[in-house]
Design a protein around this motif. Structure first.
Motif, PDB file in Angstrom:
ATOM      1  N   PRO A  30       0.814  -1.232   0.000  1.00 24.25           N
ATOM      2  CA  PRO A  30       0.000   0.000   0.000  1.00 24.25           C
ATOM      3  C   PRO A  30       0.832   1.260   0.000  1.00 24.25           C
ATOM      4  O   PRO A  30       0.448   2.276  -0.582  1.00 24.25           O
ATOM      5  CB  PRO A  30      -0.841  -0.128   1.280  1.00 24.25           C
ATOM      6  N   TYR A  31       1.994   1.205   0.629  1.00 30.34           N
ATOM      7  CA  TYR A  31       2.841   2.389   0.681  1.00 30.34           C
ATOM      8  C   TYR A  31       3.470   2.715  -0.667  1.00 30.34           C
ATOM      9  O   TYR A  31       3.804   3.875  -0.936  1.00 30.34           O
ATOM     10  CB  TYR A  31       3.927   2.214   1.740  1.00 30.34           C
ATOM     11  N   ILE A  32       3.663   1.717  -1.525  1.00 32.60           N
ATOM     12  CA  ILE A  32       4.207   1.991  -2.853  1.00 32.60           C
ATOM     13  C   ILE A  32       3.252   2.883  -3.625  1.00 32.60           C
ATOM     14  O   ILE A  32       3.645   3.890  -4.227  1.00 32.60           O
ATOM     15  CB  ILE A  32       4.473   0.676  -3.621  1.00 32.60           C
ATOM     16  N   ASP A  33       1.963   2.525  -3.616  1.00 30.67           N
ATOM     17  CA  ASP A  33       0.964   3.338  -4.298  1.00 30.67           C
ATOM     18  C   ASP A  33       0.837   4.710  -3.645  1.00 30.67           C
ATOM     19  O   ASP A  33       0.685   5.727  -4.332  1.00 30.67           O
ATOM     20  CB  ASP A  33      -0.396   2.628  -4.275  1.00 30.67           C
ATOM     21  N   TYR A  34       0.906   4.739  -2.314  1.00 35.42           N
ATOM     22  CA  TYR A  34       0.761   6.001  -1.597  1.00 35.42           C
ATOM     23  C   TYR A  34       1.905   6.959  -1.932  1.00 35.42           C
ATOM     24  O   TYR A  34       1.675   8.140  -2.248  1.00 35.42           O
ATOM     25  CB  TYR A  34       0.726   5.743  -0.089  1.00 35.42           C
ATOM     26  N   PHE A  35       3.135   6.462  -1.886  1.00 38.51           N
ATOM     27  CA  PHE A  35       4.278   7.326  -2.167  1.00 38.51           C
ATOM     28  C   PHE A  35       4.331   7.725  -3.643  1.00 38.51           C
ATOM     29  O   PHE A  35       4.798   8.813  -3.977  1.00 38.51           O
ATOM     30  CB  PHE A  35       5.582   6.646  -1.755  1.00 38.51           C
ATOM     31  N   HIS A  36       3.853   6.837  -4.514  1.00 34.13           N
ATOM     32  CA  HIS A  36       3.775   7.189  -5.938  1.00 34.13           C
ATOM     33  C   HIS A  36       2.792   8.332  -6.135  1.00 34.13           C
ATOM     34  O   HIS A  36       3.049   9.260  -6.921  1.00 34.13           O
ATOM     35  CB  HIS A  36       3.353   5.962  -6.753  1.00 34.13           C
TER      36      HIS A  36
END
Length: 316
Positions: A211-217
């Motif tokens: 989830p953090y990959i999408d959030y930081f993207h």
């Protein structure tokens, strides 16, 4: 005071264990088991498994080439050089580069023995197996990155809040005193955040997304929009009261930078601002026309900024 990393601790534990097991089994070149173990301790679990296969694959290539060259041409420094000239490019071509150093050590064992026998081959297979197994077992433990991800997320959000606040202050007062240091810092934080999130994925073998990959993207894309906004904002006239409501929007956005989704209410406010903007009188001078054009572009950028937030699910 220096800090000892977890990879260093694993190496200090695994290397002597590897030597102990190799000596217990009365293997030749027992110390090499420690070297192999050290090379097999990686930064993520997934890397450990993938590189373990690469080392076995490279081992077979190296032993085959070394055995053929040494047995048919002879054992000498020149034939060792020829072996490396053949082995290394082939290992690279077959994508087994991770095992080049390990296999070179084993080739040296063959060179030192002066003959490739079945016993020596079994000896090297066991040495390799000990090193790889201990490396994989030690890599079963990986420190959680959750706290680091939460910390860096909050740092990025704090910087976003500061940037939006400074934008609001400039629109309202025309104050140019902001240094803009948060811009460079945020770019570095976003890069670090993506690295941490990808690393956390690599530590979970069954996880393909985080989830953090999408959030930081999403934050990365929003940051690009913020950077695009700045030139247009500097062209707004701070003394003009018609921009006060734009400043208020930025100020409110600065107070609500968090993982939750509040974009719907701001998109509604933006719609109201657009309606107000469309009701204003047409510009009568070139300067007024440029200011309104900049404002129109700015409203589009804000809309993109808010729309990006809607695409990400809220999480804590």
């Amino acid at each position: 005071m220096f800090k000892i990393g977890y990879r260093t601790i694993k190496t200090a534990i695994g290397a002597p264990i590897a030597i102990f097991i190799a000596q217990l089994l009365q293997l030749d070149y027992a110390i090499s088991a420690a070297v192999i173990t050290m090379l097999c301790i990686q930064t993520t679990r997934r890397a450990s498994y993938l590189k373990a296969w690469s080392r076995f694959y490279s081992f077979l290539i190296g032993v085959t080439i070394g055995g053929l060259v040494f047995e048919f041409i002879g054992y000498s420094p020149l034939t060792f050089s020829l072996t490396l000239l053949l082995f290394i490019p082939l290992a690279v071509k077959l994508k087994a580069t991770e095992g080049i150093i390990t296999s070179t050590v084993i080739i040296l064992h063959i060179y030192n023995a002066g003959a490739l026998t079945v016993g020596l081959f079994i000896n090297e297979v066991i040495l390799l197996s000990i090193g790889i197994t201990i490396g994989i077992v030690l890599n079963l433990y990986m420190p959680s990155l959750t706290d680091d991800l939460v910390t860096i997320r909050k740092e990025i959000e704090n910087n976003f809040s500061r940037i939006l606040h400074e934008v609001a202050r400039f629109i309202e007062t025309g104050d140019h005193s902001w240094s803009g240091e948060e811009l460079a810092e945020t770019a570095q934080l976003l890069e670090k955040a993506q690295e941490l999130a990808n690393k956390d994925v690599e530590n979970h073998l069954l996880r393909t997304r985080h989830p953090y990959i999408d959030y930081f993207h999403m934050r990365e894309k929003q940051f690009e929009i913020l950077e695009r906004m700045l030139p247009f904002i500097t062209h707004l006239n701070a003394t003009d009261n018609q921009y006060k409501y734009i400043a208020k929007l930025f100020e409110d956005l600065s107070k609500n930078v968090h993982p939750g989704d509040t974009s719907i209410q701001y998109l509604e406010r933006l719609r109201t601002i657009r309606q107000r903007f469309n009701k204003e009188e047409l510009p009568v001078s070139r300067e007024e026309f440029e200011r309104q054009a900049n404002l129109y572009i700015l409203l589009n950028e804000i809309e993109q900024y808010l729309t990006l937030k809607r695409s990400i699910k809220s999480f804590k």
